[in-house]
Design an enzyme around this catalytic site. Structure first.
Site, PDB file in Angstrom:
ATOM      1  N   ARG A  15     -10.091 -29.275 149.003  1.00  0.00           N
ATOM      2  CA  ARG A  15     -10.898 -29.747 150.126  1.00  0.00           C
ATOM      3  C   ARG A  15     -10.247 -30.995 150.709  1.00  0.00           C
ATOM      4  NH1 ARG A  15     -16.663 -30.906 147.884  1.00  0.00           N
ATOM      5  NH2 ARG A  15     -17.056 -31.439 150.056  1.00  0.00           N
ATOM      6  N   SER A  17     -11.818 -33.756 151.746  1.00  0.00           N
ATOM      7  CA  SER A  17     -12.566 -35.003 151.596  1.00  0.00           C
ATOM      8  C   SER A  17     -11.753 -36.018 150.810  1.00  0.00           C
ATOM      9  CB  SER A  17     -13.895 -34.743 150.881  1.00  0.00           C
ATOM     10  OG  SER A  17     -13.666 -34.478 149.510  1.00  0.00           O
ATOM     11  N   LYS A  87     -18.089 -29.047 138.781  1.00  0.00           N
ATOM     12  CA  LYS A  87     -19.497 -28.821 139.102  1.00  0.00           C
ATOM     13  C   LYS A  87     -19.676 -27.979 140.364  1.00  0.00           C
ATOM     14  CE  LYS A  87     -20.275 -33.270 141.493  1.00  0.00           C
ATOM     15  NZ  LYS A  87     -20.692 -32.774 142.788  1.00  0.00           N
ATOM     16  N   ASP A  88     -18.599 -27.813 141.157  1.00  0.00           N
ATOM     17  CA  ASP A  88     -18.669 -26.988 142.359  1.00  0.00           C
ATOM     18  C   ASP A  88     -18.253 -25.544 142.123  1.00  0.00           C
ATOM     19  OD1 ASP A  88     -19.433 -29.227 143.792  1.00  0.00           O
ATOM     20  OD2 ASP A  88     -17.425 -29.634 144.576  1.00  0.00           O
ATOM     21  N   SER A 133     -29.006 -32.405 145.808  1.00  0.00           N
ATOM     22  CA  SER A 133     -29.041 -31.596 144.598  1.00  0.00           C
ATOM     23  C   SER A 133     -30.469 -31.268 144.177  1.00  0.00           C
ATOM     24  CB  SER A 133     -28.339 -32.369 143.471  1.00  0.00           C
ATOM     25  OG  SER A 133     -28.666 -31.844 142.210  1.00  0.00           O
ATOM     26  N   LEU A 134     -30.771 -29.972 144.035  1.00  0.00           N
ATOM     27  CA  LEU A 134     -32.077 -29.575 143.515  1.00  0.00           C
ATOM     28  C   LEU A 134     -32.271 -30.078 142.092  1.00  0.00           C
ATOM     29  CD1 LEU A 134     -32.682 -25.875 144.666  1.00  0.00           C
ATOM     30  CD2 LEU A 134     -33.815 -27.942 145.487  1.00  0.00           C
ATOM     31  N   ARG A 135     -31.186 -30.127 141.330  1.00  0.00           N
ATOM     32  CA  ARG A 135     -31.250 -30.624 139.947  1.00  0.00           C
ATOM     33  C   ARG A 135     -31.702 -32.074 139.922  1.00  0.00           C
ATOM     34  NH1 ARG A 135     -27.992 -34.032 137.547  1.00  0.00           N
ATOM     35  NH2 ARG A 135     -26.546 -33.968 139.295  1.00  0.00           N
ATOM     36  N   ARG A 136     -31.081 -32.927 140.754  1.00  0.00           N
ATOM     37  CA  ARG A 136     -31.482 -34.333 140.806  1.00  0.00           C
ATOM     38  C   ARG A 136     -32.892 -34.471 141.363  1.00  0.00           C
ATOM     39  NH1 ARG A 136     -25.645 -35.784 143.227  1.00  0.00           N
ATOM     40  NH2 ARG A 136     -24.540 -36.211 141.268  1.00  0.00           N
ATOM     41  N   ARG A 153     -26.434 -34.922 152.900  1.00  0.00           N
ATOM     42  CA  ARG A 153     -25.177 -34.183 152.873  1.00  0.00           C
ATOM     43  C   ARG A 153     -24.044 -35.073 153.361  1.00  0.00           C
ATOM     44  NH1 ARG A 153     -25.130 -28.868 153.733  1.00  0.00           N
ATOM     45  NH2 ARG A 153     -22.947 -29.117 153.111  1.00  0.00           N
ATOM     46  N   GLY A 154     -22.798 -34.568 153.185  1.00  0.00           N
ATOM     47  CA  GLY A 154     -21.629 -35.305 153.632  1.00  0.00           C
ATOM     48  C   GLY A 154     -20.826 -35.847 152.463  1.00  0.00           C
ATOM     49  N   ASN A 155     -19.638 -36.378 152.763  1.00  0.00           N
ATOM     50  CA  ASN A 155     -18.818 -36.941 151.695  1.00  0.00           C
ATOM     51  C   ASN A 155     -19.402 -38.270 151.219  1.00  0.00           C
ATOM     52  OD1 ASN A 155     -17.883 -39.010 153.457  1.00  0.00           O
ATOM     53  ND2 ASN A 155     -16.220 -37.701 154.183  1.00  0.00           N
ATOM     54  N   VAL A 156     -18.781 -38.857 150.214  1.00  0.00           N
ATOM     55  CA  VAL A 156     -19.337 -40.068 149.611  1.00  0.00           C
ATOM     56  C   VAL A 156     -19.498 -41.186 150.634  1.00  0.00           C
ATOM     57  CG1 VAL A 156     -18.913 -41.894 147.923  1.00  0.00           C
ATOM     58  CG2 VAL A 156     -18.482 -39.510 147.301  1.00  0.00           C
ATOM     59  N   THR A 158     -19.870 -40.993 153.873  1.00  0.00           N
ATOM     60  CA  THR A 158     -20.954 -40.659 154.807  1.00  0.00           C
ATOM     61  C   THR A 158     -22.312 -40.937 154.179  1.00  0.00           C
ATOM     62  OG1 THR A 158     -19.616 -38.961 155.892  1.00  0.00           O
ATOM     63  CG2 THR A 158     -22.005 -38.791 156.132  1.00  0.00           C
ATOM     64  N   ARG A 159     -22.466 -40.577 152.917  1.00  0.00           N
ATOM     65  CA  ARG A 159     -23.747 -40.801 152.240  1.00  0.00           C
ATOM     66  C   ARG A 159     -24.037 -42.294 152.086  1.00  0.00           C
ATOM     67  NH1 ARG A 159     -24.283 -35.913 147.765  1.00  0.00           N
ATOM     68  NH2 ARG A 159     -23.180 -34.350 148.984  1.00  0.00           N
ATOM     69  N   CYS A 246     -25.143 -21.787 141.653  1.00  0.00           N
ATOM     70  CA  CYS A 246     -25.060 -23.233 141.915  1.00  0.00           C
ATOM     71  C   CYS A 246     -26.295 -23.762 142.642  1.00  0.00           C
ATOM     72  CB  CYS A 246     -23.817 -23.545 142.748  1.00  0.00           C
ATOM     73  SG  CYS A 246     -22.263 -23.210 141.906  1.00  0.00           S
TER      74      CYS A 246
END
Length: 311
Positions: A15, A17, A87-88, A133-136, A153-156, A158-159, A246
């Protein structure tokens, strides 16, 4: 001439990113260190998951969207190997591909980032938390049912920018990504697994190859961390037996004590009202994954999984 011939540069698909490029460069550096004189190129790609930022990730196909195009390029011999955050990577890989090496793991934990609150427990009842993340989401809501978890959403970068703009009171990211990007100082609190069990494979970098490429498999052998590989195999086997999706709120963490592994697993409803946990200890990764998956299914995990898939 095949790209995997001894005279052609190895082409790493990744990717585009900043974090993904860091990971690809980390693998490239390892190959150059172990095999002086080898030529290695990095081929950045924009995946469907990178382009589709408007919708929550679990609604558009999950994290597998971050690897699909890269795997296609690998199968079509456009690139020779692919570097992923483990994890992806979906539990079921396309036929003809395999993970040939998993590098030594970074910090497996989630991290709380906020300029207002030292930790999630300091949030007011209506505090706004950002997470894709649904997990988080499930684990946060289980612990703090009054808060509001908003999609992020977005890269680190952006977040973090959205957080700094005041869109959220705090966000949860992988500690490994922040540390690899030199942003460890943004972490206010590292969330221990008891508070936020990590994603399957979190903190680990995997290298994917074509199954018939014996030369590249051999080149990658020195980069493989045996202990990390065992732990991630246990986590991924548990996930595979639970459906390997996932998009599901599934978490797992295997840790070693000598030759013995301890695997903790979790399945939760997205609203956090129901959280199932199981753990097992053993020395064989796949058996451990099976034992934890079966324990979760015995508690009713299939009902949660089916409900999430229908929604």
């Amino acid at each position: 001439m095949s790209r995997s011939s001894s005279t052609s540069p190895l082409r790493i698909g990744t990717r585009a990113s900043p974090l993904a490029l860091w990971q690809a460069e980390h693998v490239r550096a390892g190959l150059l260190r172990e095999h002086p004189g080898i030529q290695v190129e990095i081929v950045p790609m924009t995946t469907q998951g990178d382009r589709m930022l408007a919708a929550p990730l679990h609604q558009i196909g999950g994290k597998g969207l971050f690897v699909k195009e890269i795997e296609t390029a690998l199968l079509e011999r456009v690139v020779d190997l692919a570097v992923h955050s483990m994890k992806d990577v979906p539990a079921q890989q396309p036929e003809g591909l395999e993970i040939a090496a998993i590098l030594a793991r970074e910090d497996v934990r989630d991290a709380w980032v906020s300029s207002k609150f030292a930790g999630p427990d300091d949030l007011p009842p209506d505090g706004r938390v950002g997470s894709s993340s649904l997990r988080r989401r499930a684990q946060l809501l289980h612990r703090l049912p009054g808060i509001v978890v908003l999609d992020l959403r977005g890269n680190v970068a952006t977040r973090l920018r959205k957080l700094d703009a005041g869109d959220y009171d705090g966000i949860v990211l992988a500690a490994a990504g922040l540390k690899r990007l030199g942003l460890a100082d943004r972490i206010r609190q590292v969330l221990e697994p008891e508070l936020s069990l990590p994603a399957v494979g979190q903190g680990a970098i995997g290298v994917e190859i074509r199954s018939d490429d014996a030369r590249i498999r051999t080149l990658l052998e020195p980069l493989n961390d045996v202990l990390t590989s065992r732990c991630v195999r246990a986590e991924r086997h548990m996930n595979r037996l639970l459906g390997g999706d996932c998009r599901l709120p599934v978490a797992a963490l295997a840790q070693a004590d000598g030759d013995t592994l301890r695997l903790r697993g979790l399945v939760a409803s997205p609203d956090g009202r129901e959280v199932l946990r199981a753990e097992a200890i053993g020395d064989e990764a796949e058996t451990l994954g099976e034992n934890v998956a079966q324990a979760l299914l015995a508690q009713g995990a299939q009902g949660i999984i089916d409900e999430v898939r229908r929604s």
